[in-house]
Design a protein around this motif. Structure first.
Motif, PDB file in Angstrom:
ATOM      1  N   LEU A  48       0.463  -1.212  -0.068  1.00 17.31           N
ATOM      2  CA  LEU A  48      -0.450   0.314   0.162  1.00 17.31           C
ATOM      3  C   LEU A  48       1.523   1.172  -0.561  1.00 17.31           C
ATOM      4  O   LEU A  48       2.351   0.983   0.511  1.00 17.31           O
ATOM      5  N   PRO A  76      -2.524  -0.732  -4.211  1.00 20.17           N
ATOM      6  CA  PRO A  76      -3.843   0.628  -3.941  1.00 20.17           C
ATOM      7  C   PRO A  76      -2.704   1.595  -3.818  1.00 20.17           C
ATOM      8  O   PRO A  76      -1.582   1.790  -3.075  1.00 20.17           O
ATOM      9  N   ILE A  78      -3.109   5.753  -1.679  1.00 21.90           N
ATOM     10  CA  ILE A  78      -4.350   6.445  -1.203  1.00 21.90           C
ATOM     11  C   ILE A  78      -3.502   7.931  -1.056  1.00 21.90           C
ATOM     12  O   ILE A  78      -2.983   8.210  -0.566  1.00 21.90           O
ATOM     13  N   THR A  93      -8.546   9.247  -8.581  1.00 18.74           N
ATOM     14  CA  THR A  93      -8.912   7.845  -8.756  1.00 18.74           C
ATOM     15  C   THR A  93      -9.485   7.527  -9.770  1.00 18.74           C
ATOM     16  O   THR A  93      -9.294   6.515 -10.369  1.00 18.74           O
ATOM     17  N   THR A  98      -6.686   4.225  -4.700  1.00 18.17           N
ATOM     18  CA  THR A  98      -8.426   3.551  -3.779  1.00 18.17           C
ATOM     19  C   THR A  98      -8.474   4.588  -3.339  1.00 18.17           C
ATOM     20  O   THR A  98     -10.403   4.839  -3.586  1.00 18.17           O
ATOM     21  N   ALA A  99      -8.634   5.710  -1.929  1.00 24.24           N
ATOM     22  CA  ALA A  99      -9.306   6.674  -1.668  1.00 24.24           C
ATOM     23  C   ALA A  99      -8.772   7.954  -1.503  1.00 24.24           C
ATOM     24  O   ALA A  99      -7.614   8.482  -2.393  1.00 24.24           O
ATOM     25  N   GLN A 116      -9.465  -1.042   4.339  1.00 25.23           N
ATOM     26  CA  GLN A 116     -10.615  -1.449   3.229  1.00 25.23           C
ATOM     27  C   GLN A 116     -10.019  -0.981   1.900  1.00 25.23           C
ATOM     28  O   GLN A 116     -10.188  -2.141   1.360  1.00 25.23           O
ATOM     29  N   ALA A 117      -8.831  -0.663   2.262  1.00 21.11           N
ATOM     30  CA  ALA A 117      -7.262  -0.069   0.654  1.00 21.11           C
ATOM     31  C   ALA A 117      -6.796  -1.473   0.428  1.00 21.11           C
ATOM     32  O   ALA A 117      -6.529  -2.301   0.584  1.00 21.11           O
ATOM     33  N   LYS A 120      -9.036  -4.577  -0.331  1.00 20.31           N
ATOM     34  CA  LYS A 120      -9.905  -3.765  -2.225  1.00 20.31           C
ATOM     35  C   LYS A 120      -9.164  -4.678  -3.045  1.00 20.31           C
ATOM     36  O   LYS A 120      -8.043  -4.348  -2.698  1.00 20.31           O
ATOM     37  N   THR A 122      -6.810  -3.696  -6.396  1.00 27.01           N
ATOM     38  CA  THR A 122      -6.675  -2.904  -6.507  1.00 27.01           C
ATOM     39  C   THR A 122      -7.056  -2.273  -7.959  1.00 27.01           C
ATOM     40  O   THR A 122      -7.549  -2.529  -8.475  1.00 27.01           O
ATOM     41  N   PRO A 123      -7.523  -1.083  -7.261  1.00 25.25           N
ATOM     42  CA  PRO A 123      -8.055   0.278  -8.910  1.00 25.25           C
ATOM     43  C   PRO A 123      -7.199   0.474 -10.049  1.00 25.25           C
ATOM     44  O   PRO A 123      -5.691   0.120  -9.743  1.00 25.25           O
ATOM     45  N   ASN A 147     -14.755   3.392  -5.696  1.00 32.93           N
ATOM     46  CA  ASN A 147     -13.944   2.589  -4.536  1.00 32.93           C
ATOM     47  C   ASN A 147     -15.117   3.134  -2.770  1.00 32.93           C
ATOM     48  O   ASN A 147     -14.200   3.300  -2.208  1.00 32.93           O
TER      49      ASN A 147
END
Length: 233
Positions: A48, A76, A78, A93, A98-99, A116-117, A120, A122-123, A147
């Motif tokens: 992360l 992910p 953030i 995003t 992710t956030a 949460q990241a 979940k 990875t976008p 997300n």
């Protein structure tokens, strides 16, 4: 536990985030600019990344876009900012974040976003926004794939974490006592976060005597240890 890379040009923020995340059992690596972040990401492949937007050399959005274009968003990300807007959150995003957390970040929101990241998928960055010939994900993000940043029924308006939240949604289909307790708990948690965990300031703000306030918080199940530990970042 995860390996987390924290990228922020402010020494105090890096130190505080490192302390909190280390206390949670994570391994934390630090970088103060994009060059250091690239090196750590290549060496460690973190689980992360917490990435500040405003940095003196290369800003966080540009670094995020760079990683996405090179197919390096295997983790992910953030985004963090002290001057963020909804447009900034949407842009981040679209490029694979992710956030989005706006400073000052409450301790609870930080830990929730990290948790949460890490669970979940990875976008992927939006393929339409990448330059020709760049890495192309299998599917571009749609308006409903933000997300957790977009509340139900509002697909075009992301709900960005902005520190202590003055507005909450409560379930009113319950006994009066339960509804009242839920409201009071959120009310006091909001003011504790806003006042950096200071019981004295919260007592003054809410008009309660300090001893009465303390008993009330214990009765409602408010986690006083966490508010004392960091309050806001």
């Amino acid at each position: 536990m995860a390996t987390i890379l924290v990228v922020d040009d402010e020494l105090g923020i890096r130190g505080l985030l490192s302390e909190i995340l280390s206390d949670e059992g994570h391994t934390v690596e630090l970088a103060e600019n994009a060059a250091e972040a690239r090196a750590v990401r290549e060496r460690l492949r973190p689980d992360l990344v917490l990435l500040d937007i405003w940095m003196p050399d290369v800003d966080g959005i540009s670094l995020l876009k760079e990683w996405g274009a090179a197919g390096m968003l295997s983790m992910p990300v953030i985004m963090m900012s002290g001057h963020g807007t909804i447009d900034t959150a949407v842009e981040a995003t679209k490029y694979g974040a992710t956030a989005f957390l706006e400073k000052p970040i409450t301790l609870q929101k930080l830990l929730r976003a990290v948790e949460q990241a890490l669970v979940k998928p990875t976008p992927r960055p939006n393929a339409a926004l990448l330059p020709p010939g760049a890495y192309r994900p299998e599917a571009a993000l749609g308006a409903g794939d933000l997300n957790g940043l977009v509340p139900p029924g509002l697909p075009s308006t992301p709900s960005v974490p902005l520190g202590p939240q003055p507005e909450q949604v409560f379930d009113l289909d319950r006994p009066l006592r339960e509804a009242r307790d839920a409201f009071e708990k959120s009310y006091f948690e909001f003011h504790l976060a806003k006042e950096n965990g200071s019981m004295t300031r919260v007592a003054e703000k809410t008009g309660l005597e300090r001893t009465h306030l303390y008993r009330k918080l214990k009765q409602l199940g408010v986690d006083l240890s966490r508010n004392k530990r960091g309050g806001v970042l």
